[in-house]
Enzyme design. Structure first.
Site, PDB file in Angstrom:
ATOM      1  N   SER B 157      43.414  12.080  17.931  1.00  0.00           N
ATOM      2  CA  SER B 157      44.026  11.227  16.921  1.00  0.00           C
ATOM      3  C   SER B 157      43.115  11.138  15.686  1.00  0.00           C
ATOM      4  O   SER B 157      42.700  12.156  15.163  1.00  0.00           O
ATOM      5  CB  SER B 157      44.293   9.856  17.553  1.00  0.00           C
ATOM      6  OG  SER B 157      45.111   9.076  16.759  1.00  0.00           O
ATOM      7  N   ASP B 322      54.523  13.341  22.077  1.00  0.00           N
ATOM      8  CA  ASP B 322      53.790  12.566  21.078  1.00  0.00           C
ATOM      9  C   ASP B 322      54.583  12.606  19.773  1.00  0.00           C
ATOM     10  O   ASP B 322      54.732  13.657  19.153  1.00  0.00           O
ATOM     11  CB  ASP B 322      52.403  13.190  20.887  1.00  0.00           C
ATOM     12  CG  ASP B 322      51.527  12.408  19.916  1.00  0.00           C
ATOM     13  OD1 ASP B 322      52.030  11.485  19.251  1.00  0.00           O
ATOM     14  OD2 ASP B 322      50.332  12.734  19.831  1.00  0.00           O
ATOM     15  N   HIS B 355      51.726   9.701  22.497  1.00  0.00           N
ATOM     16  CA  HIS B 355      50.411   9.880  21.871  1.00  0.00           C
ATOM     17  C   HIS B 355      49.275   9.475  22.810  1.00  0.00           C
ATOM     18  O   HIS B 355      48.198  10.064  22.801  1.00  0.00           O
ATOM     19  CB  HIS B 355      50.370   9.038  20.591  1.00  0.00           C
ATOM     20  CG  HIS B 355      49.151   9.258  19.750  1.00  0.00           C
ATOM     21  ND1 HIS B 355      48.762  10.512  19.336  1.00  0.00           N
ATOM     22  CD2 HIS B 355      48.219   8.394  19.255  1.00  0.00           C
ATOM     23  CE1 HIS B 355      47.646  10.397  18.604  1.00  0.00           C
ATOM     24  NE2 HIS B 355      47.305   9.133  18.554  1.00  0.00           N
TER      25      HIS B 355
END
Lengths: 201, 382
Positions: B157, B322, B355
């Site tokens: 991320s 995601d 995610h």
């Protein structure tokens, strides 16, 4: 180093040292690994989850991708060679992929199982069943070969696509060349290999 | 707490502090004259200092990536499933460094720290820190630790964005970048989610324009709401459905406005806990760092050109469900690396968890990372 399958050995021999290649459907990357000894660089494309780690282990740069989507990530003529071995028959639109291959590669090498082989014909004509062979080992309902073709079919498509055939190698069931194959390739050849490029108009 | 420390755990670890009094010029034009960084290390640095791995944390992460702080510790570090002896990032082979980023609230200098000029907490006056600034401060830490070049920089991320920035900014100091569930820039939708989060925090009556510490309070409701929104976007519809479905909190419906479904109860609980231990100004800062990240803006929005000087080999990983940092955003990174003719490997992991998957022990994901890390060792040896 693992010994290459005969058809892959021929592809290996056709690729010049130092070439930049793209191997479509590269599996665990063993062709590219072998080619690394000859300073051949490039990438492998593979869709199968289970093959990616094998490529990484062999230090092959692999991109997980679906060939049915074409090769939009690559620019025109960006590779010396694009290799498509035993995968043409498994894609949704072989004609579209062929367009993409000759767009991206200055040259390409295409290898596929010849559905015109006499044993295939025999099983279909006399057995009345879809053929099963060493090259095509799975049943009609569970194989990924959705667009099988013959040597004649492929050469017809190539002619329609303005593809120039630079080299051809046809192998029998023991992956060897023979006089018989030279005389009747579409009947006796089990695997066909072509080195091609886009025809210059 | 674990009854005993598992054999594949780095075990008990202690955070270390370093004070830096060399001023850091920030991307915003401001300057941080001095700062502290808190970090943890796992494994041993080899004599050549060639086996160092930097872990970059995401929005709410910190330096405590693996192991336990004490036997009373309820949970191991946030990436403990990935880092440890024999794990994918094997601490028998690598010297792993994990720090709390500047602007954080877990020990490194940030909005909750005392401003030496005013002797009061910085609060909203703490300068905005960007991914570029983090990379520069991490490089200072690397110098102090005697690490000239990282064997790998690993991040998911916002952490993946730091790995990308390292490869661009300091190409000679990073051999491999592991860019997981990341993006080369946020989409409008992503910035929009961050803005909703910021609006929630700033709208809390206890926010006091960010000076809540001086009022001995904190905008817990607003921060909790921000976290709730974030949390939903980190999960997939499928993952939430699987975990909660339409399960009720009580046996029957009450037909009132209180919590009826388990998912509501879970979100409330998680957000309350989060708001208790996380700083709202840090949350605002982290979302801004995400929004601002766009290395291609200096290269005519051409990502391949942005990557031209990269020397690091890159492993890019995305997760199928995601939608906050979708596989398409990873494709952007991969395609630009391909155009720039860089060494890149890409794996798309089938995962139902959205995610959040990058934090979870998904076997194929860990196999890919582990195999790649072993390749780094074998390249070192050959």
């Amino acid at each position: 180093m693992k010994k290459l399958r005969t058809d892959l050995q021929i592809i290996y021999d056709w690729i010049p040292s130092g070439a930049r290649v793209l191997d479509l459907g590269c599996g665990d990357g063993h062709l590219l690994t072998s080619l690394q000894q000859r300073n051949v660089t490039g990438y492998g494309l593979e869709i199968d989850n289970s093959q990616i780690a094998g490529c990484i282990e062999s230090k092959v740069n692999v991109i997980q991708a679906d060939l049915d989507l074409g090769l939009p990530q690559f620019s025109n003529q960006s590779f010396d060679f694009v290799i498509l071995s035993q995968t043409l028959q498994a894609v949704k639109r072989p004609d579209f992929l062929l367009d993409e291959i000759i767009r991206v590669g200055k040259q390409a090498i295409i290898g596929f199982p010849n559905f015109g082989h006499w044993q295939c014909r025999k099983q279909l004509v006399f057995g009345g069943q879809m053929p099963i062979s060493k090259t095509l080992p799975d049943s009609w309902f569970n194989n990924s070969n959705i667009h099988l073709c013959t040597i004649k079919d492929f050469e017809k498509l190539a002619a329609n696509k303005n593809v120039t055939i630079l080299k051809r190698s046809i192998l029998n069931h023991s992956h060897k060349d023979s006089l018989g194959i030279k005389l009747a390739p579409n009947l006796l050849g089990e695997i066909a290999l072509y080195q091609i490029k886009k025809s210059t108009v | 707490m674990p009854d005993s420390i598992p054999v594949d755990s780095v075990g008990l670890v202690s955070p270390q502090f370093i004070h830096i009094d060399t001023p850091l010029s920030l991307e915003s034009g401001r300057m941080l004259l001095q700062y502290d960084l808190v970090y943890e290390t796992y494994g041993e640095l080899n004599i050549q200092a060639s086996n160092a791995v930097l872990i970059c944390h995401a929005l709410s992460g910190d330096h405590h990536a693996a192991g336990y702080h004490s036997l009373e510790d309820k949970r191991a570090g946030w990436w403990d499933n990935l880092i440890g002896p024999g794990k994918a990032i094997d601490t028998n082979l690598f010297f792993v460094v994990s720090l709390n980023n500047l602007g954080g609230c877990q020990g490194s200098t940030g909005p909750t720290s005392i401003n030496p000029n005013t002797q009061k907490p910085y609060g909203p006056d703490f300068p905005i820190i960007t991914v570029v600034d983090w990379v520069n401060s991490q490089a200072v830490l690397a110098d102090k630790l005697g690490i000239r070049q990282w064997a790998a920089i690993v991040g998911g991320s916002l952490g993946g964005m730091q790995a990308i920035q390292w490869a661009i900014s300091l190409p000679d100091r990073i051999r491999h970048a592991l860019i997981i569930a990341a993006a080369s820039k946020l989409s409008a939708q992503n910035i929009a989610f961050n803005e909703v989060a910021r609006t929630a925090i700033k709208g809390d009556p206890d926010f006091h324009d960010g000076h809540y510490a001086e009022h001995n309070t904190a905008p817990r409701k607003g921060l909790g709401l921000a976290r709730m929104i974030g949390h939903i976007t980190y999960l997939s519809d499928e993952a939430m459905g699987k975990k909660f479905g339409r399960d009720l909190r009580h046996d029957s419906l009450n037909y009132d406005y209180d919590v009826e479904f388990q998912v509501e109860s879970y979100l409330r609980y998680q957000s309350e806990i989060f708001a208790e231990h996380f700083d709202a100004n840090t949350y605002l800062l982290m979302t801004k760092a995400l929004d601002y990240f766009d290395p291609a803006k200096h290269f005519n929005d051409n990502l391949a050109e942005t990557f031209a000087e990269i020397k690091a080999k890159c492993l890019v990983i995305s997760f199928t469900t995601d939608w906050r940092f979708s596989p398409e955003r990873s494709h952007d990174i991969v395609n630009a690396l391909l155009s720039a003719n860089k060494s890149v490997t890409y794996a798309e992991i089938e995962a139902t968890q959205g995610h959040d998957a990058f934090l979870l022990p998904i076997s194929r994901y860990h196999q890919i990372v582990g195999t790649y890390m072993k390749r780094i060792i074998s390249e070192e040896e050959s």
